[in-house]
Design an enzyme around this catalytic site. Sequence first.
Site, PDB file in Angstrom:
ATOM      1  N   SER A 183       0.547  -1.094   0.054  1.00 43.42           N
ATOM      2  CA  SER A 183       0.251   0.095   0.090  1.00 43.42           C
ATOM      3  C   SER A 183       0.861   1.359   0.100  1.00 43.42           C
ATOM      4  O   SER A 183       0.233   2.372  -0.267  1.00 43.42           O
ATOM      5  CB  SER A 183      -0.978  -0.091   1.305  1.00 43.42           C
ATOM      6  OG  SER A 183      -0.289   0.006   2.486  1.00 43.42           O
ATOM      7  N   HIS A 211      -6.009  -4.428  -1.627  1.00 40.67           N
ATOM      8  CA  HIS A 211      -5.574  -3.322  -2.416  1.00 40.67           C
ATOM      9  C   HIS A 211      -5.455  -3.651  -3.847  1.00 40.67           C
ATOM     10  O   HIS A 211      -5.470  -2.719  -4.637  1.00 40.67           O
ATOM     11  CB  HIS A 211      -4.157  -2.557  -2.070  1.00 40.67           C
ATOM     12  CG  HIS A 211      -4.396  -1.614  -0.936  1.00 40.67           C
ATOM     13  ND1 HIS A 211      -5.024  -0.517  -0.983  1.00 40.67           N
ATOM     14  CD2 HIS A 211      -3.934  -1.744   0.419  1.00 40.67           C
ATOM     15  CE1 HIS A 211      -5.009   0.073   0.163  1.00 40.67           C
ATOM     16  NE2 HIS A 211      -4.215  -0.725   0.827  1.00 40.67           N
ATOM     17  N   LYS A 242     -12.640  -1.739   0.438  1.00 42.32           N
ATOM     18  CA  LYS A 242     -12.070  -0.657  -0.504  1.00 42.32           C
ATOM     19  C   LYS A 242     -12.817  -0.639  -1.725  1.00 42.32           C
ATOM     20  O   LYS A 242     -13.776  -0.100  -1.989  1.00 42.32           O
ATOM     21  CB  LYS A 242     -10.571  -1.410  -0.549  1.00 42.32           C
ATOM     22  CG  LYS A 242      -9.873  -0.909   0.662  1.00 42.32           C
ATOM     23  CD  LYS A 242      -8.313  -1.619   0.697  1.00 42.32           C
ATOM     24  CE  LYS A 242      -7.639  -1.050   2.000  1.00 42.32           C
ATOM     25  NZ  LYS A 242      -7.202  -2.150   2.816  1.00 42.32           N
TER      26      LYS A 242
HETATM   27  C1  LIG Z   1      -7.116  -2.663   4.206  1.00 42.83           C
HETATM   28  C2  LIG Z   1      -6.367  -3.856   4.422  1.00 42.83           C
HETATM   29  C3  LIG Z   1      -6.775  -5.131   5.260  1.00 42.83           C
HETATM   30  C4  LIG Z   1      -8.203  -4.688   6.238  1.00 42.83           C
HETATM   31  O1  LIG Z   1      -9.448  -4.669   5.525  1.00 42.83           O
HETATM   32  P1  LIG Z   1     -10.525  -4.377   6.443  1.00 42.83           P
HETATM   33  O2  LIG Z   1     -11.600  -5.258   5.707  1.00 42.83           O
HETATM   34  O3  LIG Z   1     -10.686  -2.870   6.438  1.00 42.83           O
HETATM   35  O4  LIG Z   1     -10.247  -5.032   7.861  1.00 42.83           O
HETATM   36  C5  LIG Z   1      -6.417  -6.027   5.400  1.00 42.83           C
HETATM   37  N1  LIG Z   1      -5.137  -6.453   4.465  1.00 42.83           N
HETATM   38  C6  LIG Z   1      -4.764  -5.415   3.618  1.00 42.83           C
HETATM   39  C7  LIG Z   1      -3.646  -5.750   2.732  1.00 42.83           C
HETATM   40  C8  LIG Z   1      -5.557  -4.407   3.434  1.00 42.83           C
HETATM   41  O5  LIG Z   1      -4.973  -3.395   2.616  1.00 42.83           O
END
Ligand SMILES: *Cc1c(COP(=O)(O)O)cnc(C)c1O
Length: 396
Positions: A183, A211, A242
């Site tokens: 990220s 992502h 996301k």
């Molecule tokens: C955002 C993210 C998470 C967490 O996701 P949520 O559903 O908000 O708990 C887990 N792993 C990665 C790689 C992320 O970018």
Amino acid sequence: MYSDFKSHLQTELSDIQEAGLYKNERIIVSPQGALIRVGDGKEVLNFCANNYLGLSNNSELINAAKNALDTHGYGVSSVRFICGTQDLHKQLEASIARFFGTEDTILYAACFDANGGVFEPLLNEQDAIISDALNHASIIDGVRLCKAQRYRYANADMADLEKQLIAAQAQRHRLIVTDGVFSMDGNVAPLDKIYELANKYNAMVMVDESHSAGVVGNTGRGVTERYNLRGEIEIITGTLGKAFGGAIGGFTTGKKEIIELLRQRSRPYLFSNSIPPMVAAAGIRMFAMMDETNELQDKLHKNTAYFVEKMKAAGFDIKPTESAICAVMLYDAKLSQEMAARLLNEGIYVIGFYYPVVPKDQARIRVQISAAHNPEQLDKCITAFSKVGRELGVIK
Ligand SMILES: *Cc1c(COP(=O)(O)O)cnc(C)c1O
């Protein structure tokens, strides 16, 4: 009783403040989108949401959610295995498996829970987990809850991964774990090479597509599409928070025996509530939209390519990216904060990141592109970056 602890906390908090690491939350009073209204009534262009496909305020998803409130109620007041499985949950699990070309799916309240509950039921002290050094916090925490032997390799470093795989040959089973997209840089994990090494050293692979799902690959099916590995990877985790509408919810999808065992043993699944029916229904509608058209993915890819090209032409140093994350490198922590503040004055909302979130002297502004951005909005962002960049001597 509290006074000693209170002063301890006050010291901790002022340490965070003094280190310049205190996180303040900006209040947004509009729905999530390309254009948002912040607390003081000002409208700004948002370039720091994970709203990659622009679905966070999509009317079809909102209508699907509203309908489900009428047909399935507000909440289910149960974990899945007692009385918390509605037809909607099963349909959403099937939609996710279809999207990724996998055998079965298990839902969680969040991907944080999916990652927290995936290792401990599957592996024990006889096994090995080999994890990328830049993996998400939830993977790190999930690994901590599991008794497997831990190995770590430098980010996307295949020579180091091979070294760790050799070291892990004494264990019974091996699982390589990687984020699909990292990220902070926006780079994609080299899944082709990881898969090759996994085959060579008798290991399984897990990819967190949080992502990358909806973003990477010609049709946005994620890193497994990008490397022609659909159906080959044992475990994929991801989020509905996301690209996929941005509400809440996570999942693990992959080989059916793995999912079956997780339903029996995964603690965040067994001991935490089912996702609300409106979220499941909107998710089903969202994946149906993905089946119908690639319009949003195409628009996102076009927007990202346009932004990167124009920013490079303006003289900015952009990390190579294969996702919708564009790291504008500044290298100086103070500069990253000053630049983000000035961009906000220009109506562009972005965040500057610096140590310890990124390595020392690797400070940057992370720009996240969305299918919701229109060409004028992208141009406005590029123009603002150029103006502020010149003022601060970042570009000529
Ligand atoms: C955002 C993210 C998470 C967490 O996701 P949520 O559903 O908000 O708990 C887990 N792993 C990665 C790689 C992320 O970018």
